[in-house]
Scaffold this motif. Structure first.
Motif, PDB file in Angstrom:
ATOM      1  N   ASP A  90     -43.771 -29.454  53.242  1.00 12.75           N
ATOM      2  CA  ASP A  90     -44.031 -28.253  54.026  1.00 12.75           C
ATOM      3  C   ASP A  90     -44.715 -27.187  53.166  1.00 12.75           C
ATOM      4  O   ASP A  90     -44.800 -27.322  51.940  1.00 12.75           O
ATOM      5  CB  ASP A  90     -42.723 -27.687  54.575  1.00 12.75           C
ATOM      6  N   LYS A 119     -43.192 -21.193  54.500  1.00 14.21           N
ATOM      7  CA  LYS A 119     -42.171 -21.412  55.527  1.00 14.21           C
ATOM      8  C   LYS A 119     -40.795 -20.956  55.069  1.00 14.21           C
ATOM      9  O   LYS A 119     -39.939 -20.588  55.882  1.00 14.21           O
ATOM     10  CB  LYS A 119     -42.123 -22.896  55.910  1.00 14.21           C
ATOM     11  N   LYS A 135     -39.847 -18.315  53.398  1.00 17.66           N
ATOM     12  CA  LYS A 135     -39.583 -16.882  53.531  1.00 17.66           C
ATOM     13  C   LYS A 135     -38.537 -16.424  52.515  1.00 17.66           C
ATOM     14  O   LYS A 135     -37.503 -15.852  52.864  1.00 17.66           O
ATOM     15  CB  LYS A 135     -39.119 -16.557  54.945  1.00 17.66           C
TER      16      LYS A 135
END
Length: 229
Positions: A166, A170, A172
């Motif tokens: 990923d 993503k 955060k």
């Protein structure tokens, strides 16, 4: 993927080339830098090293290209110094310069960031970002993951299988908070957003939580949970 080892089974294709059969053809389009490799000529200067590798790859105006890369990596001031006199960080950057002298389409880097001082680390990250913006794909194997660009794609393997694939953005990380506490002698851990912090603290307090600690969650903690899960 670089052709340095032959697969025990299966096939590997890079840029359409079968790595086992077409390694020589593929080598023109990839750059490789390994943290512990000894492919530099220690009795030559940094500039002389790059001129030699530029010649091997058939790079036109190799000296000018070498000087440009040395400038970007903050090595131009030691271009006439013997490599044996370089610090480990300088040699690491010179390995990176060697791997990019021929403008590869894909750059493979193995632990190139490990053991660097903060200044050298950030300079290499900055250099790699510029290469990526100019269309070069970078495959970086590293245990050091801080300060990587949020758009970077993170792939984690465990026991030969991909367990995570990923974008870094993503996660955060700036918004995640880790709460540690002890309830009835048992350690508990919660990962919450900033908005959930006060409510979670209230719940833990009502449950008799002691030794409450609040930390910012980081990527290393997230990966440990994934690998241990």
């Amino acid at each position: 993927m670089t052709g340095l080892l032959i697969p025990d089974e299966g096939k590997v294709r890079v840029l359409g080339f079968d790595v086992s059969k077409d390694w020589k053809k593929l080598s023109k389009y990839i750059g490789v830098a390994l943290a512990n490799e000894r492919t530099l000529y220690w009795k030559l200067t940094g500039l002389e090293n790059l001129e030699i590798f530029a010649g091997l790859y058939g790079v036109k105006k190799g000296k000018r290209k070498a000087l440009e890369i040395l400038e970007k990596l903050n090595l131009v001031h030691v271009k006439d110094k013997l490599v044996e006199e370089y610090s480990s960080g300088m040699r690491r950057k010179l390995l990176l310069a060697k791997a990019t002298i021929h403008n590869p389409k894909i750059l493979f880097l193995d632990e190139i960031l490990n053991g660097l001082d903060p200044k050298s680390y950030l300079k290499i990250i900055e250099f790699l970002e510029e290469l990526n913006q100019n269309g070069i794909t970078i495959v970086l194997i590293s245990h050091a993951l801080h300060d990587l660009p949020p758009k970077a794609r993170l792939i984690v393997m465990k026991d030969g299988r991909i367990v995570l694939d990923d974008k870094l953005s993503k996660f955060k990380l700036d918004e995640s908070i880790k709460i540690k506490a002890t309830i009835n002698g048992k350690e508990v851990e919660r990962i919450v957003s900033r908005e959930e912090l006060n409510e979670t603290l209230m719940e833990l307090t009502e449950s008799g939580a002691e030794n409450v600690q609040i930390e910012r969650d980081d990527l290393y903690s997230i990966l440990r949970r994934i690998l241990d899960g």
